[in-house]
Design a protein around this motif. Structure first.
Motif, PDB file in Angstrom:
ATOM      1  N   ILE A  54       0.609  -1.159  -0.085  1.00  0.00           N
ATOM      2  CA  ILE A  54      -0.070  -0.009  -0.065  1.00  0.00           C
ATOM      3  C   ILE A  54       0.627   1.122   0.006  1.00  0.00           C
ATOM      4  CG2 ILE A  54      -1.751   1.155   1.185  1.00  0.00           C
ATOM      5  CD1 ILE A  54      -2.566  -1.443   2.469  1.00  0.00           C
ATOM      6  N   MET A  55       0.569   2.132  -0.953  1.00  0.00           N
ATOM      7  CA  MET A  55       1.336   3.373  -1.088  1.00  0.00           C
ATOM      8  C   MET A  55       0.274   4.650  -0.719  1.00  0.00           C
ATOM      9  SD  MET A  55       4.180   5.119  -2.407  1.00  0.00           S
ATOM     10  CE  MET A  55       4.159   6.214  -1.133  1.00  0.00           C
ATOM     11  N   VAL A  56       0.544   5.259   0.393  1.00  0.00           N
ATOM     12  CA  VAL A  56      -0.347   6.354   0.822  1.00  0.00           C
ATOM     13  C   VAL A  56       0.260   7.681   0.539  1.00  0.00           C
ATOM     14  CG1 VAL A  56      -1.335   7.480   2.954  1.00  0.00           C
ATOM     15  CG2 VAL A  56      -1.074   4.999   2.813  1.00  0.00           C
ATOM     16  N   ASP A  57      -0.700   8.399  -0.318  1.00  0.00           N
ATOM     17  CA  ASP A  57      -0.040   9.709  -0.779  1.00  0.00           C
ATOM     18  C   ASP A  57      -0.989  10.497   0.109  1.00  0.00           C
ATOM     19  OD1 ASP A  57      -0.266  12.025  -2.117  1.00  0.00           O
ATOM     20  OD2 ASP A  57      -1.076  11.238  -4.025  1.00  0.00           O
ATOM     21  N   MET A  58      -0.288  11.332   1.022  1.00  0.00           N
ATOM     22  CA  MET A  58      -0.852  12.072   2.064  1.00  0.00           C
ATOM     23  C   MET A  58      -0.582  13.488   1.931  1.00  0.00           C
ATOM     24  SD  MET A  58      -0.296  12.366   6.309  1.00  0.00           S
ATOM     25  CE  MET A  58      -0.225  10.366   6.303  1.00  0.00           C
ATOM     26  N   SER A  59      -1.586  14.174   1.393  1.00  0.00           N
ATOM     27  CA  SER A  59      -1.146  15.611   1.181  1.00  0.00           C
ATOM     28  C   SER A  59      -2.230  16.544   1.774  1.00  0.00           C
ATOM     29  CB  SER A  59      -1.538  15.906  -0.380  1.00  0.00           C
ATOM     30  OG  SER A  59      -2.852  15.767  -0.651  1.00  0.00           O
ATOM     31  N   THR A  60      -3.188  16.000   2.646  1.00  0.00           N
ATOM     32  CA  THR A  60      -4.046  16.791   3.314  1.00  0.00           C
ATOM     33  C   THR A  60      -3.575  17.288   4.630  1.00  0.00           C
ATOM     34  OG1 THR A  60      -5.679  15.737   2.181  1.00  0.00           O
ATOM     35  CG2 THR A  60      -6.651  16.813   4.165  1.00  0.00           C
ATOM     36  N   GLY A  61      -3.488  18.524   5.143  1.00  0.00           N
ATOM     37  CA  GLY A  61      -3.103  19.192   6.168  1.00  0.00           C
ATOM     38  C   GLY A  61      -4.049  18.851   7.441  1.00  0.00           C
ATOM     39  N   ALA A  62      -3.585  18.871   8.713  1.00  0.00           N
ATOM     40  CA  ALA A  62      -4.291  18.753   9.905  1.00  0.00           C
ATOM     41  C   ALA A  62      -5.293  19.882  10.075  1.00  0.00           C
ATOM     42  CB  ALA A  62      -3.093  18.763  11.080  1.00  0.00           C
ATOM     43  N   TRP A  71      -5.581  12.455   9.141  1.00  0.00           N
ATOM     44  CA  TRP A  71      -5.015  11.685   8.241  1.00  0.00           C
ATOM     45  C   TRP A  71      -3.498  10.885   8.583  1.00  0.00           C
ATOM     46  CZ3 TRP A  71      -8.298  11.482   4.998  1.00  0.00           C
ATOM     47  CH2 TRP A  71      -9.339  12.478   5.073  1.00  0.00           C
ATOM     48  N   VAL A  72      -2.853  11.137   9.453  1.00  0.00           N
ATOM     49  CA  VAL A  72      -1.702  10.517  10.097  1.00  0.00           C
ATOM     50  C   VAL A  72      -2.298   9.280  10.832  1.00  0.00           C
ATOM     51  CG1 VAL A  72       0.341  10.482  11.635  1.00  0.00           C
ATOM     52  CG2 VAL A  72      -0.182  12.557  10.088  1.00  0.00           C
ATOM     53  N   ASP A  73      -3.169   9.576  11.603  1.00  0.00           N
ATOM     54  CA  ASP A  73      -3.753   8.690  12.420  1.00  0.00           C
ATOM     55  C   ASP A  73      -4.491   7.523  11.444  1.00  0.00           C
ATOM     56  OD1 ASP A  73      -4.341   7.662  15.177  1.00  0.00           O
ATOM     57  OD2 ASP A  73      -6.137   7.736  14.763  1.00  0.00           O
ATOM     58  N   ASN A  74      -4.889   7.976  10.455  1.00  0.00           N
ATOM     59  CA  ASN A  74      -5.729   6.926   9.571  1.00  0.00           C
ATOM     60  C   ASN A  74      -4.674   6.028   9.117  1.00  0.00           C
ATOM     61  OD1 ASN A  74      -8.184   6.690   8.624  1.00  0.00           O
ATOM     62  ND2 ASN A  74      -7.820   7.409   6.762  1.00  0.00           N
ATOM     63  N   ASN A  91       3.379  -9.019   6.386  1.00  0.00           N
ATOM     64  CA  ASN A  91       2.384  -9.150   5.080  1.00  0.00           C
ATOM     65  C   ASN A  91       2.094  -7.663   4.896  1.00  0.00           C
ATOM     66  OD1 ASN A  91       2.961 -11.891   5.129  1.00  0.00           O
ATOM     67  ND2 ASN A  91       0.801 -12.469   5.029  1.00  0.00           N
ATOM     68  N   MET A  92       2.273  -6.601   5.798  1.00  0.00           N
ATOM     69  CA  MET A  92       1.942  -5.440   5.541  1.00  0.00           C
ATOM     70  C   MET A  92       3.275  -4.433   4.872  1.00  0.00           C
ATOM     71  SD  MET A  92      -1.511  -5.083   6.007  1.00  0.00           S
ATOM     72  CE  MET A  92      -1.576  -3.188   6.000  1.00  0.00           C
ATOM     73  N   HIS A  93       3.099  -4.015   3.699  1.00  0.00           N
ATOM     74  CA  HIS A  93       4.253  -3.379   3.245  1.00  0.00           C
ATOM     75  C   HIS A  93       3.449  -1.834   2.859  1.00  0.00           C
ATOM     76  CE1 HIS A  93       6.306  -7.092   3.042  1.00  0.00           C
ATOM     77  NE2 HIS A  93       5.216  -7.729   2.345  1.00  0.00           N
ATOM     78  N   VAL A  94       3.746  -1.127   3.897  1.00  0.00           N
ATOM     79  CA  VAL A  94       3.149   0.228   3.561  1.00  0.00           C
ATOM     80  C   VAL A  94       4.158   1.453   3.807  1.00  0.00           C
ATOM     81  CG1 VAL A  94       1.329   1.709   4.779  1.00  0.00           C
ATOM     82  CG2 VAL A  94       1.066  -0.556   4.923  1.00  0.00           C
ATOM     83  N   LYS A  95       4.061   2.112   2.622  1.00  0.00           N
ATOM     84  CA  LYS A  95       4.854   3.223   2.449  1.00  0.00           C
ATOM     85  C   LYS A  95       3.831   4.596   2.369  1.00  0.00           C
ATOM     86  CE  LYS A  95       8.150   0.758  -0.295  1.00  0.00           C
ATOM     87  NZ  LYS A  95       9.262   0.540   0.908  1.00  0.00           N
ATOM     88  N   VAL A  96       4.363   5.780   2.947  1.00  0.00           N
ATOM     89  CA  VAL A  96       3.597   6.895   3.188  1.00  0.00           C
ATOM     90  C   VAL A  96       4.579   7.838   2.450  1.00  0.00           C
ATOM     91  CG1 VAL A  96       2.658   8.659   4.443  1.00  0.00           C
ATOM     92  CG2 VAL A  96       2.559   6.301   5.239  1.00  0.00           C
ATOM     93  N   VAL A  97       4.298   8.866   1.617  1.00  0.00           N
ATOM     94  CA  VAL A  97       4.658  10.027   1.073  1.00  0.00           C
ATOM     95  C   VAL A  97       3.780  11.306   1.404  1.00  0.00           C
ATOM     96  CG1 VAL A  97       3.790   9.756  -1.361  1.00  0.00           C
ATOM     97  CG2 VAL A  97       6.109  10.899  -0.831  1.00  0.00           C
ATOM     98  N   VAL A  98       4.529  12.177   2.141  1.00  0.00           N
ATOM     99  CA  VAL A  98       3.899  13.265   2.626  1.00  0.00           C
ATOM    100  C   VAL A  98       4.384  14.402   1.869  1.00  0.00           C
ATOM    101  CG1 VAL A  98       3.699  14.882   4.788  1.00  0.00           C
ATOM    102  CG2 VAL A  98       3.949  12.290   4.801  1.00  0.00           C
ATOM    103  N   LEU A 178      -3.527   4.829  -2.067  1.00  0.00           N
ATOM    104  CA  LEU A 178      -4.446   5.534  -1.371  1.00  0.00           C
ATOM    105  C   LEU A 178      -4.164   7.064  -1.092  1.00  0.00           C
ATOM    106  CD1 LEU A 178      -5.169   2.742   1.425  1.00  0.00           C
ATOM    107  CD2 LEU A 178      -6.215   3.125  -0.696  1.00  0.00           C
ATOM    108  N   LYS A 179      -5.152   7.693  -1.280  1.00  0.00           N
ATOM    109  CA  LYS A 179      -5.005   9.252  -1.124  1.00  0.00           C
ATOM    110  C   LYS A 179      -5.768   9.508   0.072  1.00  0.00           C
ATOM    111  CE  LYS A 179      -4.449  13.459  -3.126  1.00  0.00           C
ATOM    112  NZ  LYS A 179      -3.299  14.061  -2.602  1.00  0.00           N
ATOM    113  N   PHE A 180      -4.744  10.508   0.775  1.00  0.00           N
ATOM    114  CA  PHE A 180      -5.318  11.032   2.138  1.00  0.00           C
ATOM    115  C   PHE A 180      -4.923  12.327   2.138  1.00  0.00           C
ATOM    116  CE2 PHE A 180      -4.512   7.079   5.323  1.00  0.00           C
ATOM    117  CZ  PHE A 180      -5.135   6.195   4.485  1.00  0.00           C
TER     118      PHE A 180
END
Length: 180
Positions: A54-62, A71-74, A91-98, A178-180
């Protein structure tokens, strides 16, 4: 007498129902953050035998910089929901790009204090995510656009060339975006 018995049984049923749903949040993979709840009636659940990329695209501010960003807690919730369903951490391979407005969630305490007069409430969540195996990157382009340097961000965070290239690197490798 029959009315009293009927009322007592109805009250007992309500209490049982309340106790069934009144449960404490659980934190199976990310300790202390992203609390989630068991849903015993759920028929669609993650498959614990699969590998999740899972790649999380996090661009929404607090919403409130003095509180943990939802969004961080999500991201922690995402991890914990899979864990509650029996997916092992390996089995969880998660990457977040802020990037974008979310970039301020990765500031170190000193820089965060300058801006918001409080310690960064997101740093403990990022630490728990790292402890759970999540890779966290910040967009280098977003840093430059906001005149931020490596010394302004938490050492928990790796600097990426850009959010765009990080996403285009991992999605072709089978990561779900995923887009957060």
């Amino acid at each position: 007498m029959y009315r009293l018995l009927k009322a007592a049984l109805f009250s007992a049923a309500l209490l049982f129902t309340h106790l069934t749903f009144a449960q404490s949040a659980q934190f199976p993979l990310v300790k202390g953050f992203g609390g989630i709840y068991e849903v015993p009636d759920a028929t669609e659940r993650p498959d614990p035998t699969l590998e999740y990329k899972i790649m999380v695209d996090m661009s929404t501010g607090a919403d409130d910089p003095k509180q943990i960003s939802r969004w961080v807690d999500n991201v922690a919730r995402l991890m914990n929901l899979h864990g509650l369903a029996g997916v092992p951490q390996e089995n969880m391979h998660v990457k977040v790009v802020v990037h974008g407005g979310a970039i301020f969630t990765i500031l170190n305490n000193e820089e965060y204090q300058k801006r918001y007069q409080v310690d960064n409430p997101n740093l403990p969540v990022y630490q728990a995510l790292k402890d759970a195996g999540v890779d966290i990157y910040v967009c280098g382009q977003s840093m430059r656009a906001r005149s931020l340097s490596k010394s302004d961000i938490s050492p928990l965070i790796e600097i990426a060339h850009s959010a765009l290239t990080t996403i285009t690197t991992y999605v072709p490798q089978g990561y779900t975006l995923l887009k957060f």
